[in-house]
Design a protein around this motif. Structure first.
Motif, PDB file in Angstrom:
ATOM      1  N   PRO A   9      68.959  30.033  30.744  1.00 22.70           N
ATOM      2  CA  PRO A   9      69.193  30.988  31.845  1.00 22.70           C
ATOM      3  C   PRO A   9      70.557  31.664  31.780  1.00 22.70           C
ATOM      4  O   PRO A   9      70.668  32.874  32.023  1.00 22.70           O
ATOM      5  N   CYS A  10      71.593  30.921  31.419  1.00 19.05           N
ATOM      6  CA  CYS A  10      72.931  31.506  31.311  1.00 19.05           C
ATOM      7  C   CYS A  10      72.976  32.542  30.195  1.00 19.05           C
ATOM      8  O   CYS A  10      73.552  33.625  30.357  1.00 19.05           O
ATOM      9  N   ILE A  11      72.355  32.227  29.072  1.00 21.47           N
ATOM     10  CA  ILE A  11      72.335  33.162  27.951  1.00 21.47           C
ATOM     11  C   ILE A  11      71.520  34.397  28.306  1.00 21.47           C
ATOM     12  O   ILE A  11      71.914  35.525  27.991  1.00 21.47           O
ATOM     13  N   LEU A  12      70.396  34.210  28.982  1.00 25.95           N
ATOM     14  CA  LEU A  12      69.542  35.344  29.367  1.00 25.95           C
ATOM     15  C   LEU A  12      70.257  36.272  30.345  1.00 25.95           C
ATOM     16  O   LEU A  12      70.227  37.501  30.192  1.00 25.95           O
ATOM     17  N   VAL A  13      70.928  35.712  31.334  1.00 22.52           N
ATOM     18  CA  VAL A  13      71.641  36.536  32.318  1.00 22.52           C
ATOM     19  C   VAL A  13      72.793  37.285  31.652  1.00 22.52           C
ATOM     20  O   VAL A  13      73.001  38.478  31.909  1.00 22.52           O
ATOM     21  N   THR A  14      73.529  36.612  30.791  1.00 21.75           N
ATOM     22  CA  THR A  14      74.639  37.267  30.093  1.00 21.75           C
ATOM     23  C   THR A  14      74.124  38.392  29.210  1.00 21.75           C
ATOM     24  O   THR A  14      74.689  39.491  29.188  1.00 21.75           O
TER      25      THR A  14
END
Length: 133
Positions: A48-53
């Motif tokens: 999720p962190c990678i996707l949002v970034t």
């Protein structure tokens, strides 16, 4: 005529849902290729962190393609804020998961024990400045 399924959504996705699914699949495949050595559980935690970034950077940079608009990612404080927040987050998670063993990433294999503290301090300096670069 649109057909609705039991959940209330459309059975045939519209353009926006197709775009979101395309971005999701692209980032998921990218994560699986780049951090393939980790277990699926670890990938799911950080995905999720990678996707949002990724989506933030993608759409902010695409915004700059519109005439007479400002690309916010060209501003130094935005990139510095993103860099520091990700750097601090990775460091906190690294210490939570590994404790002081997290510092062993800076030691090459086979280093004599008396040199270990010196090498750890020497490698922490570039590690801390990595967020600036």
């Amino acid at each position: 005529m649109e057909w609705a399924d039991e959940g209330g959504g459309n059975s045939v996705p519209n353009v926006w849902q197709s775009l979101v699914e395309l971005i999701y699949d692209f980032v998921l495949n990218l994560v699986n290729e780049q951090i393939g050595g980790l277990s699926g559980n670890v990938k799911q935690k950080f995905f999720p962190c990678i996707l949002v970034t990724f989506t933030f950077l993608l759409f902010r940079n695409l915004q700059g393609m519109i005439p007479y608009t400002f690309t916010v990612t060209s501003h130094f404080l935005i990139t510095l804020g993103l860099s520091f927040s990700i750097f601090i987050g990775i460091t906190i998670v690294g210490f939570q998961r590994n404790g002081l063993h997290f510092l062993s990433f800076s030691l090459p294999a086979g280093v004599p024990l008396p040199l270990a503290p010196f090498l750890v301090l020497l490698e922490l300096i570039p590690h801390c400045f990595r967020a600036l670069s």
